[in-house]
Motif scaffolding. Sequence first.
Motif, mmCIF file in Angstrom:
data_model
loop_
_atom_site.group_PDB
_atom_site.id
_atom_site.type_symbol
_atom_site.label_atom_id
_atom_site.label_comp_id
_atom_site.label_asym_id
_atom_site.label_seq_id
_atom_site.Cartn_x
_atom_site.Cartn_y
_atom_site.Cartn_z
ATOM 1 N N HIS A 32 59.066 -22.098 -39.639
ATOM 2 C CA HIS A 32 57.875 -22.010 -39.238
ATOM 3 C C HIS A 32 57.799 -20.513 -38.642
ATOM 4 O O HIS A 32 58.939 -20.014 -38.010
ATOM 5 C CB HIS A 32 57.577 -22.707 -37.792
ATOM 6 C CG HIS A 32 56.499 -22.675 -37.105
ATOM 7 N ND1 HIS A 32 55.427 -23.100 -37.474
ATOM 8 C CD2 HIS A 32 56.193 -21.888 -35.722
ATOM 9 C CE1 HIS A 32 54.307 -22.868 -36.698
ATOM 10 N NE2 HIS A 32 54.931 -22.207 -35.651
ATOM 11 N N ASP A 34 56.036 -17.364 -36.695
ATOM 12 C CA ASP A 34 55.038 -17.059 -35.847
ATOM 13 C C ASP A 34 54.480 -15.677 -35.831
ATOM 14 O O ASP A 34 55.351 -14.861 -35.420
ATOM 15 C CB ASP A 34 55.326 -17.448 -34.362
ATOM 16 C CG ASP A 34 55.691 -19.054 -34.017
ATOM 17 O OD1 ASP A 34 54.654 -19.829 -34.289
ATOM 18 O OD2 ASP A 34 56.635 -19.275 -33.820
ATOM 19 N N HIS A 65 52.195 -19.410 -38.909
ATOM 20 C CA HIS A 65 51.251 -19.652 -37.853
ATOM 21 C C HIS A 65 50.852 -18.431 -37.356
ATOM 22 O O HIS A 65 51.392 -17.728 -36.623
ATOM 23 C CB HIS A 65 52.155 -20.432 -36.907
ATOM 24 C CG HIS A 65 51.150 -20.759 -35.601
ATOM 25 N ND1 HIS A 65 52.089 -21.047 -34.493
ATOM 26 C CD2 HIS A 65 49.850 -21.007 -35.105
ATOM 27 C CE1 HIS A 65 51.048 -21.372 -33.507
ATOM 28 N NE2 HIS A 65 50.122 -21.171 -33.954
ATOM 29 N N MET A 67 48.649 -16.515 -35.007
ATOM 30 C CA MET A 67 48.025 -16.423 -33.648
ATOM 31 C C MET A 67 47.427 -15.054 -33.455
ATOM 32 O O MET A 67 47.766 -14.165 -32.944
ATOM 33 C CB MET A 67 49.211 -16.440 -32.600
ATOM 34 C CG MET A 67 49.636 -17.965 -32.426
ATOM 35 S SD MET A 67 50.970 -18.302 -31.642
ATOM 36 C CE MET A 67 52.443 -17.992 -33.083
ATOM 37 N N ASP A 174 53.705 -28.025 -31.906
ATOM 38 C CA ASP A 174 54.385 -27.021 -31.701
ATOM 39 C C ASP A 174 54.735 -26.427 -30.382
ATOM 40 O O ASP A 174 53.496 -26.102 -29.629
ATOM 41 C CB ASP A 174 53.670 -25.611 -32.544
ATOM 42 C CG ASP A 174 54.240 -24.288 -32.443
ATOM 43 O OD1 ASP A 174 55.466 -24.275 -32.063
ATOM 44 O OD2 ASP A 174 53.572 -23.321 -32.925
#
Length: 218
Positions: A32, A34, A65, A67, A174
């Motif tokens: 994962h 970020d 991911h 954001m 998450d």
Amino acid sequence: MAIIAPSLLSADFTRMGEEVREIESVGTKVLHIDIMDGHFVPNLTFGYTMVKALRPLSGMVFDVHLMMTDPLAYIENFAKAGSDVITVHTECDSDLSQCIDLIHQCGKKAGLSVKPKTSPEALFPYLDKIEHILVMTVEPGFGGQSMMPECLDKIAVIKAECASRGLRIPVMIDGGVNASNVRRAAEAGADMMVAGNAVFGAADRAAAFNELNALSEI
Ligand code: DX5
Ligand code: ZN
């Protein structure tokens, strides 16, 4: 058994290459990653050049991911850098259908995420065109926070809607996953779980990763 996806956010940023190799060597299949823009969340991480630099080192699925307030502007870059799954937030400013279409045009899997205060119904208009769902169990922005267990209730709502449409979309959670709550999350229906601090922060990462995997077996 749920898939445990260690989060690079909790790795040692001075040794990213070695960290990726080490975490793959303990059996990690999904990493994962970020990406924070300092606007959608009050924190910054790194950009697509980090994904590009790490890509040749690893065969893991890169689960990216975003954001970001305007992910649409960066999707192509993240795709070309070697992301496999690209997840954007329902709360972002970009047009979500355009984001999903662009991710698919780039040959990648598209994910949608909901923050803790966003209802799971926000995902429903897009369920027929996404391959991945990310339910935040902390407010996004920082690793090492405590899980908000009430967010787990969203999983059943999402899965019921998917089932009614004959869809099987993996639901990942998450934030704040650790040995004391991983079983509860698995029982709530999480198919995949991000684990940052609980894996990268452990003295013995292999043992921590294996423990989370074992505990998620229901
Ligand atoms: C938080 C990030 C998470 C974070 C999870 O905004 O989206 O992926 O890395 O870290 P832990 O598992 O430490 O809560
Ligand atoms: Zn994340």
